[in-house]
Design a protein around this motif. Structure first.
Motif, short mmCIF file in Angstrom:
data_model
loop_
_atom_site.label_atom_id
_atom_site.label_comp_id
_atom_site.label_asym_id
_atom_site.label_seq_id
_atom_site.Cartn_x
_atom_site.Cartn_y
_atom_site.Cartn_z
N LYS A 135 0.84 -1.22 0.00
CA LYS A 135 0.00 0.00 0.00
C LYS A 135 0.86 1.26 0.00
N VAL A 136 2.00 1.22 0.69
CA VAL A 136 2.84 2.41 0.79
C VAL A 136 3.49 2.72 -0.55
N VAL A 137 3.85 1.70 -1.32
CA VAL A 137 4.57 1.94 -2.58
C VAL A 137 3.64 2.08 -3.78
N SER A 138 2.38 1.71 -3.63
CA SER A 138 1.47 1.73 -4.77
C SER A 138 0.75 3.06 -4.90
N PRO A 139 0.79 3.67 -6.11
CA PRO A 139 0.09 4.94 -6.30
C PRO A 139 -1.43 4.81 -6.13
N LYS A 140 -1.94 3.59 -6.23
CA LYS A 140 -3.39 3.41 -6.04
C LYS A 140 -3.79 3.59 -4.57
N TYR A 141 -2.81 3.47 -3.67
CA TYR A 141 -3.10 3.60 -2.24
C TYR A 141 -2.37 4.81 -1.68
N TRP A 151 15.16 -9.54 1.20
CA TRP A 151 14.54 -10.73 1.76
C TRP A 151 14.33 -11.82 0.70
N THR A 152 14.10 -11.43 -0.54
CA THR A 152 13.95 -12.46 -1.59
C THR A 152 15.25 -13.24 -1.74
N LEU A 153 16.37 -12.55 -1.44
CA LEU A 153 17.68 -13.23 -1.53
C LEU A 153 18.00 -13.98 -0.25
N GLY A 154 17.78 -13.32 0.88
CA GLY A 154 18.18 -13.91 2.16
C GLY A 154 17.22 -14.93 2.72
N LEU A 155 15.95 -14.83 2.33
CA LEU A 155 14.92 -15.74 2.84
C LEU A 155 14.14 -16.33 1.66
N PRO A 156 14.82 -17.08 0.79
CA PRO A 156 14.16 -17.58 -0.42
C PRO A 156 13.00 -18.52 -0.14
N HIS A 157 12.96 -19.11 1.08
CA HIS A 157 11.88 -20.03 1.43
C HIS A 157 10.61 -19.29 1.81
N GLU A 158 10.72 -17.98 2.05
CA GLU A 158 9.53 -17.18 2.33
C GLU A 158 8.90 -16.81 0.98
N LEU A 159 8.12 -17.74 0.47
CA LEU A 159 7.65 -17.65 -0.92
C LEU A 159 6.74 -16.46 -1.18
N LYS A 160 5.98 -16.07 -0.15
CA LYS A 160 5.05 -14.95 -0.36
C LYS A 160 5.79 -13.64 -0.56
N ILE A 161 6.97 -13.50 0.06
CA ILE A 161 7.77 -12.28 -0.15
C ILE A 161 8.20 -12.20 -1.61
N SER A 162 8.68 -13.33 -2.14
CA SER A 162 9.09 -13.36 -3.55
C SER A 162 7.91 -13.10 -4.47
N GLU A 163 6.76 -13.68 -4.13
CA GLU A 163 5.56 -13.48 -4.96
C GLU A 163 5.14 -12.01 -4.97
N ALA A 164 5.16 -11.39 -3.80
CA ALA A 164 4.79 -9.97 -3.70
C ALA A 164 5.78 -9.10 -4.48
N TYR A 165 7.06 -9.41 -4.34
CA TYR A 165 8.09 -8.63 -5.03
C TYR A 165 7.95 -8.76 -6.55
N GLN A 166 7.72 -9.98 -7.02
CA GLN A 166 7.53 -10.19 -8.47
C GLN A 166 6.31 -9.42 -8.98
N MET A 167 5.26 -9.38 -8.18
CA MET A 167 4.06 -8.63 -8.56
C MET A 167 4.39 -7.15 -8.70
N LEU A 168 5.18 -6.61 -7.78
CA LEU A 168 5.56 -5.19 -7.83
C LEU A 168 6.41 -4.91 -9.07
N LYS A 169 7.25 -5.86 -9.44
CA LYS A 169 8.06 -5.70 -10.66
C LYS A 169 7.16 -5.67 -11.88
N LYS A 170 6.22 -6.60 -11.91
CA LYS A 170 5.30 -6.71 -13.05
C LYS A 170 4.46 -5.45 -13.21
N GLN A 171 4.09 -4.83 -12.09
CA GLN A 171 3.27 -3.62 -12.12
C GLN A 171 4.11 -2.38 -12.34
N GLY A 172 5.42 -2.54 -12.49
CA GLY A 172 6.27 -1.39 -12.77
C GLY A 172 6.62 -0.55 -11.55
N ILE A 173 6.32 -1.03 -10.36
CA ILE A 173 6.65 -0.30 -9.12
C ILE A 173 8.16 -0.40 -8.87
#
Lengths: 15, 146
Positions: free
Chosen positions: B95-101, B121-143
């Protein structure tokens, strides 16, 4: 309120 | 110094992120991290408190809160990592990084720090899959620009 072993979560926010 | 710290997580986060702090309050930051490990509900309460401070319109308050988050991720264990790695918390960062919020009224400094932390965290905690999923989503949305 969350219980001790609460694994529940929300969905990823759709932006 | 440890004896002078307030007791509750709420009091400790208020002290560690006080907008009137001249510099980072490392004693206060460490005290928050220590306390969250001691309480049964420490990790979920800590992430709720941190999310609220990170969303503060006061830049210094948000930056201090992100510093607390960063420090706790390094110093605390699986219980805290798992709470941070839930969408319940990650959505609040999104929400903090998204212009929609909140993104359009948040400084670049705060937004950059959030994205840097998530990337680390995507590098240091690769088993925390939701962090990677959220980060990939932000990349896809151009954030995430670089």
């Amino acid at each position: 309120t969350a219980s001790f072993h609460d694994d529940s979560d929300e969905d990823l926010l759709n932006i | 110094a440890a004896d002078m710290e307030p007791e509750t997580l709420e009091a400790r986060i208020n002290k560690a992120t006080n907008p009137l702090n001249k510099d980072l309050d490392w004693d206060g930051i460490n005290a928050f991290c220590e306390q969250l490990n001691k309480e049964l509900e420490g990790p979920p309460l800590a992430t709720r408190l941190l999310a609220h401070k990170i969303q503060s319109p006061q830049e210094w308050e948000a930056i201090q809160a992100l510093t607390v988050l960063e420090s706790c991720m390094k110093g605390c264990g699986k219980r805290f990592h798992d709470e941070v790695g839930k969408f319940r918390f990650l959505n609040e960062l999104i929400k903090v990084v998204s212009p929609k919020y909140l993104g359009s009224r948040t400084s670049e400094k705060v937004k950059s720090k959030i994205l840097e932390l998530m990337y680390s965290w995507t590098l240091g905690l690769p088993h925390e899959l939701k962090i990677s999923e959220a980060y990939q989503m932000l990349k896809k949305q151009g954030i995430v620009k670089c």
